[in-house]
Write an enzyme that holds these catalytic residues in place. Structure first.
Site, PDB file in Angstrom:
ATOM      1  N   GLY A 220       0.786  -1.231   0.000  1.00 22.11           N
ATOM      2  CA  GLY A 220       0.000   0.000   0.000  1.00 22.11           C
ATOM      3  C   GLY A 220       0.815   1.277   0.000  1.00 22.11           C
ATOM      4  CB  CYS A 271     -12.389  -7.870  10.140  1.00 23.97           C
ATOM      5  SG  CYS A 271     -11.690  -6.982  11.527  1.00 23.97           S
TER       6      CYS A 271
END
EC number: 4.1.1.32
Length: 605
Positions: A220, A271
């Site tokens: 990123g 998650c």
């Protein structure tokens, strides 16, 4: 070195004046040995992957076709939030969730860092497009980088190369994305497999639509089309242009009667976003197809519905925990090859391995290049190790994934990783209440971001590290989107938590993974008016009877625990929400304060 002596600079396959001027300016500042304009071809992939193997950056995998392994420098393994800046012209426009510096001051610092930083290296110019290239107004970008690792990763993650350059024409707008690992080479100096710099800056200039990144070669921080453009810069574009750029998966849920619903879902890192995006339902007759696992751009269509498109062309997934049980479709996608793996472990026969993958080997080479056995103290793969693989290889890819018009979203899910308090699923009373749910989303910290693992932090809409402007203004933008729409056509908003634990705190009570299809089934039945829910102080929550539990071998009391709304736990949550809202200050919309007061009232607090 003057620009006249930099090979490749004057062989640009474009007449785009602004692009040519910017490339020349960067080349003169960074003084690379040569300039290469990337065309996105298979030949380019072959050439660069071979170069990376020769340099020791890549190892070719024996067991996966056309696939490669890389290990980063141990200091360069994740996004660095404390070195990530939103340099808006006014500090108030960055807000409390972002680091800010006056733009001219930041440019002065970074210009000196960039001076001569590509010496001894090749400067690559990568034209790329976020989203389908045949859109009416595609979002175009050009990344300049000094590492071939970024070029081959962008081959997978974006539409890039000659076709994009054609689309740029002579004067189309584009986002400037400048990247350097910050590791110049003196003549004769030996390079390292993973060059990077201890000084790191990942900087965004939202009004100018520019990205400057220095010092990191990791994901990123270096693949600037990903979080930097698709979320931080795009969220600022979306605010100005009336759409939403969100950290969301997009899935297509198909009922046994072939009725289709499209769902977008926002979860913080680690998650289960990718697992849900490629879900294999356990309930008979239900199917899921995938349109994306990380980013959704949503805008209103002519029919008044909210349509989503995935701007990416690849999956950049967290490897540990991905296996044939948790995400068989991800395993099938990467098994086809054409993939890159970073900071996982290597098997002795030339394959990759990571924690929780089936069949733990007796010997591995860990991500730091050391011998590893099951008795070793440290994990073989870094917790944030990654696979980078083409979406086109996903066996359950929805045919609409490349449609420039996107798909109409019926439901938006928010979710985090919470051991207590938050029930398995909860439907918002209305759009504004749903925005409040998203604004107060919380999760226990994970390995994808540097910092303390386990503490609960607010992560609004799972966008905390990615909002390109003031968080209060961002909430207001969400509220405005709802106000300006036909409320009957807006997606319904739900909040899910797959990670609730029992009273001992040791056992996760809901089995998750493919069983989450049972929750999705209830959600679409709610949309179709075919399922009941109980009104609770926090929203509309089903009882265990209202969820299809047929064939589920989880004890009913565990399902009831997962769905339980504990008023005392929620009263304990209120000061945490209060503290979060107080930290936002004056820019918090009054509507969010109103929702908070209404929640307190419903809880009798």
């Amino acid at each position: 070195m003057t620009s006249l002596t930099i090979p490749g600079l004057d062989q640009a396959p474009t007449t785009h004046a602004r692009l040519l001027s910017w490339v020349r300016e960067v080349a003169e500042l960074t003084t690379p040995d040569r300039v290469v304009w990337c065309d996105g071809s298979q030949d380019e992939w072959q050439r660069l992957t071979e170069q990376l193997v020769e340099a020791g950056t890549f190892k070719r995998l024996e067991k996966k076709p056309n696939s490669f392994y890389a290990a980063s420098d141990p200091s360069d393994v994740a996004r660095v939030e404390e070195r990530t800046f939103i340099c808006s012209r006014e500090e108030k426009d960055a807000g409390v969730t972002n680091y800010w510096m006056q733009p001219d001051e930041m440019k002065a610092i970074m210009t000196e860092l960039y001076r001569g930083c590509m010496r001894g290296r090749t400067m690559y110019v990568i034209p790329f497009c976020m989203g389908p290239l045949d859109a009416d107004k595609p979002k175009l970008g050009v990344e300049i980088t000094d590492t071939a690792y970024v070029v081959v990763s962008m081959h997978i993650m974006t539409r890039m190369g000659s076709k994009v350059l054609e689309r740029l024409g002579e004067d189309e707008d584009f986002v400037e994305a400048l990247h350097s690992v910050g590791a110049p080479l003196e003549p004769g100096q030996q390079d390292v497999p993973w060059p990077c710099n201890d000084t790191k800056y990942i900087t965004h200039f939202p009004e100018e639509r520019k990205i400057w990144s220095f010092g990191s070669g990791y994901g990123g921080n270096a693949l600037l089309g990903k979080k930097c453009f698709s979320l931080r810069i795009a969220s600022a574009m979306a605010r100005d242009e009336g759409w939403l750029a969100e950290h969301m998966l997009i899935l297509k849920l198909i009922s046994p009667e072939d009725k289709v619903h499209y769902v977008a879902a926002a979860f913080p890192s680690a998650c289960g976003k990718t697992n849900l995006a490629m879900l294999q339902p356990t309930i008979p007759g239900w199917r899921v197809e995938s349109l994306g696992d990380d980013i959704a751009w949503m805008r209103f269509g002519e029919d008044g519905r909210l349509y989503a498109v995935n701007p990416e062309a690849g999956f950049f997934g967290v490897a540990p925990g991905t296996n044939w049980k948790t995400n068989p479709n991800a395993m099938r996608t990467i098994d086809q090859g054409n993939s890159l793996f970073t900071n996982v472990a290597l098997t002795d026969d030339g394959d990759v391995w990571w924690e929780e993958m089936e069949g733990e080997p007796q010997h591995l080479t860990d991500w730091k290049g050391r011998d590893w056995t099951p008795q070793s103290d440290e994990k073989a793969a870094h917790p944030n190790s990654r696979y980078c693989t083409p979406m086109s290889q996903c066996p359950i890819l929805a045919p609409e994934w490349d449609d420039p018009n996107g798909v109409p979203i019926s439901a938006i899910l928010f979710g985090g990783r919470r051991k207590t308090t938050i029930p398995l699923v909860n439907e918002a009373f209305d759009w504004q209440h749903g925005v409040f749910m998203g604004a107060t989303l919380s999760s226990e910290k994970t390995a994808a971001a540097a910092g303390k693992v386990g503490e609960v932090r607010r992560d609004p809409m799972a966008m905390l590290p990615f909002i390109g402007y003031n968080v209060g203004d961002y909430f207001q933008h969400w509220v405005n989107v709802g106000k300006e729409a036909d409320s009957s056509k807006l997606p319904r908003i739900f909040y899910v938590n797959w990670f609730r634990r029992d009273e001992s705190g040791k056992k996760i009570v809901w089995p998750g993974f493919g069983e989450n299809s049972r929750v999705l089934k209830w959600i679409v039945e709610r949309l179709d008016g075919n399922a009941a829910a109980e009104d609770t102080p926090i929203g509309r929550v089903p009882s265990a009877d209202q969820i299809d539990l047929s064939g589920l071998d989880t004890p009913r009391e565990d399902v009831e625990t997962a769905l339980h709304v504990d008023v005392e736990e929620w009263k304990a949550e209120l000061p945490l929400i209060e503290e979060w809202f107080a930290s936002i200050g004056d820019s918090l919309p009054s509507s969010m304060r109103d929702e908070f007061e209404a929640l307190k009232q419903r809880l009798g607090a």
